[in-house]
Design an enzyme around this catalytic site. Structure first.
Site, PDB file in Angstrom:
ATOM      1  N   SER A 196     -43.305 -22.330 -30.614  1.00  0.00           N
ATOM      2  CA  SER A 196     -42.603 -23.545 -30.300  1.00  0.00           C
ATOM      3  C   SER A 196     -41.856 -23.551 -29.163  1.00  0.00           C
ATOM      4  CB  SER A 196     -41.918 -23.840 -31.582  1.00  0.00           C
ATOM      5  OG  SER A 196     -42.778 -24.076 -32.520  1.00  0.00           O
ATOM      6  N   HIS A 245     -46.437 -27.684 -29.150  1.00  0.00           N
ATOM      7  CA  HIS A 245     -47.683 -27.150 -29.267  1.00  0.00           C
ATOM      8  C   HIS A 245     -48.807 -27.907 -28.595  1.00  0.00           C
ATOM      9  CE1 HIS A 245     -46.464 -23.990 -31.940  1.00  0.00           C
ATOM     10  NE2 HIS A 245     -45.566 -24.695 -32.425  1.00  0.00           N
ATOM     11  N   HIS A 264     -50.065 -23.966 -38.290  1.00  0.00           N
ATOM     12  CA  HIS A 264     -49.434 -23.361 -39.202  1.00  0.00           C
ATOM     13  C   HIS A 264     -49.776 -23.592 -40.606  1.00  0.00           C
ATOM     14  CE1 HIS A 264     -46.740 -24.340 -35.717  1.00  0.00           C
ATOM     15  NE2 HIS A 264     -45.883 -23.569 -35.793  1.00  0.00           N
ATOM     16  N   TYR A 308     -48.518 -24.597 -43.209  1.00  0.00           N
ATOM     17  CA  TYR A 308     -47.940 -25.722 -43.705  1.00  0.00           C
ATOM     18  C   TYR A 308     -48.596 -27.052 -43.155  1.00  0.00           C
ATOM     19  CZ  TYR A 308     -45.125 -26.351 -39.274  1.00  0.00           C
ATOM     20  OH  TYR A 308     -44.598 -26.181 -38.199  1.00  0.00           O
ATOM     21  N   GLU A 309     -49.590 -26.777 -42.295  1.00  0.00           N
ATOM     22  CA  GLU A 309     -50.165 -27.992 -41.677  1.00  0.00           C
ATOM     23  C   GLU A 309     -51.424 -28.422 -42.546  1.00  0.00           C
ATOM     24  OE1 GLU A 309     -50.844 -28.475 -37.238  1.00  0.00           O
ATOM     25  OE2 GLU A 309     -49.660 -26.462 -37.296  1.00  0.00           O
ATOM     26  N   ALA A 362     -40.864 -18.772 -31.739  1.00  0.00           N
ATOM     27  CA  ALA A 362     -39.372 -19.008 -32.070  1.00  0.00           C
ATOM     28  C   ALA A 362     -39.133 -18.760 -33.606  1.00  0.00           C
ATOM     29  CB  ALA A 362     -39.493 -20.443 -31.884  1.00  0.00           C
ATOM     30  N   MET A 390     -42.308 -19.595 -39.085  1.00  0.00           N
ATOM     31  CA  MET A 390     -43.483 -19.791 -40.057  1.00  0.00           C
ATOM     32  C   MET A 390     -44.681 -19.774 -39.436  1.00  0.00           C
ATOM     33  SD  MET A 390     -41.513 -23.614 -40.553  1.00  0.00           S
ATOM     34  CE  MET A 390     -39.656 -23.682 -41.267  1.00  0.00           C
ATOM     35  N   SER A 391     -44.955 -18.622 -38.750  1.00  0.00           N
ATOM     36  CA  SER A 391     -46.160 -18.282 -38.097  1.00  0.00           C
ATOM     37  C   SER A 391     -46.503 -16.853 -37.812  1.00  0.00           C
ATOM     38  CB  SER A 391     -46.247 -19.153 -36.698  1.00  0.00           C
ATOM     39  OG  SER A 391     -45.226 -18.515 -35.657  1.00  0.00           O
ATOM     40  N   ASN A 410     -31.512 -19.724 -33.514  1.00  0.00           N
ATOM     41  CA  ASN A 410     -30.582 -20.198 -34.264  1.00  0.00           C
ATOM     42  C   ASN A 410     -30.245 -18.845 -35.246  1.00  0.00           C
ATOM     43  OD1 ASN A 410     -33.231 -21.338 -35.604  1.00  0.00           O
ATOM     44  ND2 ASN A 410     -32.114 -20.834 -37.368  1.00  0.00           N
ATOM     45  N   HIS A 428     -35.956 -28.872 -36.125  1.00  0.00           N
ATOM     46  CA  HIS A 428     -36.833 -28.343 -35.348  1.00  0.00           C
ATOM     47  C   HIS A 428     -36.517 -28.887 -33.524  1.00  0.00           C
ATOM     48  CE1 HIS A 428     -40.948 -27.576 -34.200  1.00  0.00           C
ATOM     49  NE2 HIS A 428     -41.230 -28.398 -33.483  1.00  0.00           N
TER      50      HIS A 428
END
Length: 277
Positions: free
Chosen positions: A27, A58, A80, A82-83, A110, A208-209, A232, A244
């Site tokens: 990202s 992306h 990802h 979650y998609e 990220a 998340m990846s 962060n 995000h």
């Protein structure tokens, strides 16, 4: 086999280029692909079975060309868990890079830091991972053409490649941290309690990846290196909310350092290849 068709699509469009290193950009990091010389950009929609990202930041295209003296195939965007579309397209993409000629995969992402001494803007080489996704991309029938049913994840993140990243970072004066990356399902961000849990499990960063790609890559024999851009501090470790937009903004700001690290890393790989010729 879908991966074979995808590899054929890549090589056909790449006009004689034979990539040696695959790169996946996370990202806010897609702009690094603009540095690739003599590039051919192939939309994922034109490669059999490739994933189509649905998340901002992306782009969804494969850029083939030369970076740091090395022929690369750079995935400008990823999908990802979650998609909600499973791992088939991810497996196709990584295996297609292998069949197209890659022997090494560099994963970028990220990530949120779980260490207060490694704040936003820092780079972190990935030394190991925790798969907290609740799923594994190798679940289901095994394809023996790519690897064994029970692949080892010992040194999944190649120690020699990581040492090379450290050496290049030192030469460039980049402050490169190192740590364990935890893959969190998302798409909601972690709660403070979950951040504390991951800290106790030994994680240094969370995203998340990345972990599914590493697993698939190791299964088919690719060497893997990884670098997270810290965007962060984890929830509860710093001030303010995490969202995000912040992730994309912070990743873009640190992308120049990651670009320098990647180019230097590839230049050193190129030198090593030359010394063996």
């Amino acid at each position: 086999m879908t991966a074979a068709r995808a590899a054929a699509d890549i090589l056909h469009r790449a006009s004689g280029r034979r990539p040696r290193v695959g790169i996946v950009l996370g990202s806010g990091l897609g702009g690094i692909a603009d540095r690739i010389a003599g590039s051919v950009a192939i939309p994922y929609t034109e490669i059999a079975g490739f994933p189509v990202p649905s998340v901002a930041g992306h782009a969804g295209r494969l850029v083939v060309g030369t970076l740091g003296g090395v022929e690369v195939a750079c995935m400008q965007g990823r999908v990802h868990a979650y998609e909600g579309n499973g791992f088939d397209a991810l497996k196709t993409a990584i295996r297609a890079l292998k069949l197209a000629g890659c022997d090494t995969l560099v994963l970028t992402a990220a990530a949120g830091s779980l260490r207060t001494d490694v704040g936003p803007g820092r780079l972190m080489a990935i030394s190991d991972h925790l798969n907290l996704l609740g799923a594994n991309p190798l679940t289901g029938p095994n394809d023996e053409a790519f690897g064994d049913r029970f692949p080892s994840m010992t040194d999944a993140w190649d120690p020699q490649l990581r040492a090379l990243l450290r050496d290049v970072a030192g030469t460039l004066g980049l402050d490169l941290a190192e740590g364990v990356y935890a893959a969190y399902p998302g798409p909601s961000f972690e709660t403070p309690a979950e951040v504390r849990m991951m800290q106790r499990l030994g994680a240094d960063a969370v995203g998340m990846s990345t972990v599914p790609e590493c697993i698939v890559a190791r299964h088919c024999g690719l060497r893997v290196a990884g670098c997270a851009v810290i965007t962060n501090l984890g929830v509860g470790l710093g001030d303010g909310p995490v969202d995000h937009h912040q992730t994309l903004s912070a990743a873009s700001a640190a992308a120049s350092d990651l670009e320098r690290l990647l180019v230097g890393f590839l230049e050193r790989l190129h030198e090593k290849d030359g010394s063996r010729s």
